[in-house]
Design a protein around this motif. Structure first.
Motif, PDB file in Angstrom:
ATOM      1  N   ARG A  57       0.883  -1.289  -0.041  1.00  0.00           N
ATOM      2  CA  ARG A  57      -0.049  -0.081  -0.099  1.00  0.00           C
ATOM      3  C   ARG A  57       0.777   1.287  -0.079  1.00  0.00           C
ATOM      4  O   ARG A  57       1.961   1.115   0.009  1.00  0.00           O
ATOM      5  CB  ARG A  57      -0.950  -0.079   1.287  1.00  0.00           C
ATOM      6  CG  ARG A  57      -1.926  -1.065   1.305  1.00  0.00           C
ATOM      7  CD  ARG A  57      -3.105  -0.920   2.509  1.00  0.00           C
ATOM      8  NE  ARG A  57      -2.568  -1.185   3.687  1.00  0.00           N
ATOM      9  CZ  ARG A  57      -2.469  -0.500   4.637  1.00  0.00           C
ATOM     10  NH1 ARG A  57      -2.870   0.610   4.483  1.00  0.00           N
ATOM     11  NH2 ARG A  57      -1.977  -1.071   5.755  1.00  0.00           N
ATOM     12  N   ASN A  58       0.393   2.279  -0.060  1.00  0.00           N
ATOM     13  CA  ASN A  58       0.973   3.614  -0.155  1.00  0.00           C
ATOM     14  C   ASN A  58       1.262   4.108   1.198  1.00  0.00           C
ATOM     15  O   ASN A  58       0.703   3.586   2.087  1.00  0.00           O
ATOM     16  CB  ASN A  58       0.077   4.775  -0.909  1.00  0.00           C
ATOM     17  CG  ASN A  58      -0.075   4.598  -2.540  1.00  0.00           C
ATOM     18  OD1 ASN A  58       0.823   4.061  -3.128  1.00  0.00           O
ATOM     19  ND2 ASN A  58      -1.299   4.585  -2.954  1.00  0.00           N
ATOM     20  N   PRO A  59       2.154   4.970   1.295  1.00  0.00           N
ATOM     21  CA  PRO A  59       2.341   5.445   2.709  1.00  0.00           C
ATOM     22  C   PRO A  59       1.462   5.816   3.596  1.00  0.00           C
ATOM     23  O   PRO A  59       0.532   6.444   2.663  1.00  0.00           O
ATOM     24  CB  PRO A  59       3.490   6.262   2.526  1.00  0.00           C
ATOM     25  CG  PRO A  59       4.333   6.327   1.271  1.00  0.00           C
ATOM     26  CD  PRO A  59       2.975   5.428   0.444  1.00  0.00           C
ATOM     27  N   ALA A  60       0.977   5.705   4.832  1.00  0.00           N
ATOM     28  CA  ALA A  60       0.019   6.069   5.528  1.00  0.00           C
ATOM     29  C   ALA A  60       0.475   6.705   6.758  1.00  0.00           C
ATOM     30  O   ALA A  60       1.360   6.564   7.486  1.00  0.00           O
ATOM     31  CB  ALA A  60      -0.893   4.671   5.970  1.00  0.00           C
ATOM     32  N   LEU A  61      -0.522   8.089   7.067  1.00  0.00           N
ATOM     33  CA  LEU A  61      -0.326   8.788   8.148  1.00  0.00           C
ATOM     34  C   LEU A  61      -0.830   8.128   9.356  1.00  0.00           C
ATOM     35  O   LEU A  61      -1.858   7.496   9.190  1.00  0.00           O
ATOM     36  CB  LEU A  61      -0.931   9.990   7.760  1.00  0.00           C
ATOM     37  CG  LEU A  61      -0.333  11.139   6.531  1.00  0.00           C
ATOM     38  CD1 LEU A  61      -1.397  12.380   6.667  1.00  0.00           C
ATOM     39  CD2 LEU A  61       0.993  11.530   7.158  1.00  0.00           C
ATOM     40  N   SER A  62      -0.231   8.536  10.303  1.00  0.00           N
ATOM     41  CA  SER A  62      -0.795   8.024  11.596  1.00  0.00           C
ATOM     42  C   SER A  62      -0.581   8.964  12.782  1.00  0.00           C
ATOM     43  O   SER A  62       0.363   9.741  12.749  1.00  0.00           O
ATOM     44  CB  SER A  62       0.277   6.700  12.304  1.00  0.00           C
ATOM     45  OG  SER A  62       0.238   5.520  11.475  1.00  0.00           O
ATOM     46  N   ASN A  86      -6.558   5.467   6.406  1.00  0.00           N
ATOM     47  CA  ASN A  86      -6.634   4.585   5.154  1.00  0.00           C
ATOM     48  C   ASN A  86      -5.575   5.066   4.104  1.00  0.00           C
ATOM     49  O   ASN A  86      -5.283   6.140   3.946  1.00  0.00           O
ATOM     50  CB  ASN A  86      -7.907   4.777   4.449  1.00  0.00           C
ATOM     51  CG  ASN A  86      -9.033   4.173   5.440  1.00  0.00           C
ATOM     52  OD1 ASN A  86      -8.819   3.524   6.723  1.00  0.00           O
ATOM     53  ND2 ASN A  86     -10.092   3.749   4.846  1.00  0.00           N
ATOM     54  N   SER A  87      -5.112   3.824   3.429  1.00  0.00           N
ATOM     55  CA  SER A  87      -4.033   4.052   2.335  1.00  0.00           C
ATOM     56  C   SER A  87      -4.438   3.144   1.133  1.00  0.00           C
ATOM     57  O   SER A  87      -4.830   1.925   1.525  1.00  0.00           O
ATOM     58  CB  SER A  87      -2.656   4.063   2.667  1.00  0.00           C
ATOM     59  OG  SER A  87      -2.205   2.819   2.997  1.00  0.00           O
ATOM     60  N   GLU A  88      -4.205   3.617   0.048  1.00  0.00           N
ATOM     61  CA  GLU A  88      -4.622   2.556  -1.219  1.00  0.00           C
ATOM     62  C   GLU A  88      -3.437   1.833  -1.625  1.00  0.00           C
ATOM     63  O   GLU A  88      -2.205   2.110  -1.198  1.00  0.00           O
ATOM     64  CB  GLU A  88      -5.024   3.574  -2.389  1.00  0.00           C
ATOM     65  CG  GLU A  88      -6.029   4.651  -2.272  1.00  0.00           C
ATOM     66  CD  GLU A  88      -6.725   5.190  -3.395  1.00  0.00           C
ATOM     67  OE1 GLU A  88      -5.818   5.345  -4.492  1.00  0.00           O
ATOM     68  OE2 GLU A  88      -7.804   5.519  -3.675  1.00  0.00           O
ATOM     69  N   TYR A  89      -3.974   0.793  -2.164  1.00  0.00           N
ATOM     70  CA  TYR A  89      -3.025  -0.216  -2.706  1.00  0.00           C
ATOM     71  C   TYR A  89      -2.183   0.508  -3.806  1.00  0.00           C
ATOM     72  O   TYR A  89      -2.897   1.173  -4.726  1.00  0.00           O
ATOM     73  CB  TYR A  89      -3.637  -1.593  -3.111  1.00  0.00           C
ATOM     74  CG  TYR A  89      -4.288  -2.407  -2.240  1.00  0.00           C
ATOM     75  CD1 TYR A  89      -3.202  -3.294  -1.374  1.00  0.00           C
ATOM     76  CD2 TYR A  89      -5.447  -2.275  -1.429  1.00  0.00           C
ATOM     77  CE1 TYR A  89      -3.856  -3.680  -0.111  1.00  0.00           C
ATOM     78  CE2 TYR A  89      -5.765  -2.821  -0.392  1.00  0.00           C
ATOM     79  CZ  TYR A  89      -5.163  -3.794   0.203  1.00  0.00           C
ATOM     80  OH  TYR A  89      -5.489  -4.417   1.357  1.00  0.00           O
ATOM     81  N   SER A  95      -9.177   0.588  -4.049  1.00  0.00           N
ATOM     82  CA  SER A  95      -9.410  -0.280  -2.452  1.00  0.00           C
ATOM     83  C   SER A  95      -8.303   0.277  -1.589  1.00  0.00           C
ATOM     84  O   SER A  95      -7.369   0.555  -2.219  1.00  0.00           O
ATOM     85  CB  SER A  95      -9.110  -1.809  -3.098  1.00  0.00           C
ATOM     86  OG  SER A  95      -9.922  -2.368  -3.841  1.00  0.00           O
ATOM     87  N   GLU A  96      -8.623   0.328  -0.295  1.00  0.00           N
ATOM     88  CA  GLU A  96      -7.776   0.890   0.839  1.00  0.00           C
ATOM     89  C   GLU A  96      -8.142   0.014   1.936  1.00  0.00           C
ATOM     90  O   GLU A  96      -9.402  -0.161   2.258  1.00  0.00           O
ATOM     91  CB  GLU A  96      -7.851   2.488   0.811  1.00  0.00           C
ATOM     92  CG  GLU A  96      -9.158   2.819   1.049  1.00  0.00           C
ATOM     93  CD  GLU A  96      -9.333   4.430   1.071  1.00  0.00           C
ATOM     94  OE1 GLU A  96      -8.473   4.881   0.464  1.00  0.00           O
ATOM     95  OE2 GLU A  96     -10.347   4.935   1.808  1.00  0.00           O
ATOM     96  N   THR A  97      -7.111   0.105   2.826  1.00  0.00           N
ATOM     97  CA  THR A  97      -7.321  -0.218   4.256  1.00  0.00           C
ATOM     98  C   THR A  97      -6.611   0.692   5.323  1.00  0.00           C
ATOM     99  O   THR A  97      -5.959   1.460   4.814  1.00  0.00           O
ATOM    100  CB  THR A  97      -6.522  -1.713   4.470  1.00  0.00           C
ATOM    101  OG1 THR A  97      -5.395  -1.624   4.383  1.00  0.00           O
ATOM    102  CG2 THR A  97      -7.467  -2.743   3.657  1.00  0.00           C
ATOM    103  N   ILE A 133     -11.976  -1.667   6.030  1.00  0.00           N
ATOM    104  CA  ILE A 133     -11.548  -2.030   4.353  1.00  0.00           C
ATOM    105  C   ILE A 133     -12.656  -0.946   3.804  1.00  0.00           C
ATOM    106  O   ILE A 133     -13.745  -0.474   4.223  1.00  0.00           O
ATOM    107  CB  ILE A 133     -11.874  -3.313   4.098  1.00  0.00           C
ATOM    108  CG1 ILE A 133     -13.181  -3.929   4.382  1.00  0.00           C
ATOM    109  CG2 ILE A 133     -10.581  -4.391   4.637  1.00  0.00           C
ATOM    110  CD1 ILE A 133     -13.535  -5.214   3.724  1.00  0.00           C
ATOM    111  N   ASN A 134     -12.195  -0.480   2.471  1.00  0.00           N
ATOM    112  CA  ASN A 134     -12.999   0.471   1.719  1.00  0.00           C
ATOM    113  C   ASN A 134     -12.854   0.468   0.357  1.00  0.00           C
ATOM    114  O   ASN A 134     -11.459   0.010  -0.294  1.00  0.00           O
ATOM    115  CB  ASN A 134     -12.831   1.775   2.338  1.00  0.00           C
ATOM    116  CG  ASN A 134     -13.628   2.872   1.665  1.00  0.00           C
ATOM    117  OD1 ASN A 134     -15.017   2.531   1.485  1.00  0.00           O
ATOM    118  ND2 ASN A 134     -13.369   3.821   1.266  1.00  0.00           N
TER     119      ASN A 134
END
Length: 206
Positions: A57-62, A86-89, A95-97, A133-134
């Motif tokens: 997945r792409n980098p995700a902020l936390s 969430n970040s996309e594949y 699609s992202e999780t 999931i989205n």
């Protein structure tokens, strides 16, 4: 008795900012981070074979907040919550999780005699993750979370001028999702999500 307890609590509140790492003091830590390489491993178990296929997945902020209590001057333990957006594949559209983790943490610390880097510490975390999931892409179309599960993290960090922190944590989440196959049967699939997250933050005593 209640007056004595109130006096004790006030004394701790006044002394804690001065002796930030004394036994019994409490720290609140706020952190912002980036998961640089999150990926979901779909666990396939068919025909008596077991393997994991990872989807990056792409980098995700936390964003995370922790409360720490010093049971020893060098051993804070506490509770934390980390919301990973969430970040996309990278290779799958629409699609992202993402995940929200609630965890217990321990940070054995060694102080350093330096004006800039004033301490280093190890990080251990264990808790429970609430996964999301989205999307309408091929991955999560008509799918939903079946069960959430274990979260753990291991890492290290450093204190900068006592109050600022920089740390990294490698973490894993275990969960599953369900979907209807072409025959209309409900199927479940296990997932292992991993990430390496770099955090920067600030801590203050209360």
């Amino acid at each position: 008795m209640k007056k004595s307890l109130l006096v004790l609590l006030l004394a701790v509140a006044l002394v804690a900012p001065v002796f930030a790492t004394e036994k019994g003091s409490i720290d609140i830590v706020g952190k912002l981070g980036v998961a640089v390489n999150p990926k979901d491993g779909i666990v396939y178990d068919e025909s008596y074979t077991y393997n994991i296929q990872y989807y990056k997945r792409n980098p995700a902020l936390s964003i995370a907040v922790e409360g720490l209590y010093y049971i020893l001057p060098e051993l804070p333990v506490g509770l934390g919550i980390n919301y990973q957006f969430n970040s996309e594949y990278k290779e799958i559209e629409d699609s992202e999780t993402g995940v929200t983790n609630i965890y217990l943490t321990v940070k054995p610390t060694a102080k350093i005699d330096s004006k800039i880097f004033t301490g280093i510490y190890a990080i251990g975390q264990i808790g429970y993750g609430f996964n999301r999931i989205n999307g309408e892409g091929e991955f999560w179309y008509e799918s939903e979370i079946d069960s959430n599960g274990l979260y753990w993290g291991l890492g290290a960090g450093t204190e900068i001028m006592n109050d600022f922190i920089f740390e990294f944590v490698f973490s894993a989440n275990y969960w599953s999702y369900k979907y209807d196959d072409w025959g209309g049967h409900c199927r479940t699939q296990d997932v292992k999500t991993t990430a390496l997250t770099f955090f920067a933050g600030y801590k203050f005593s209360i």
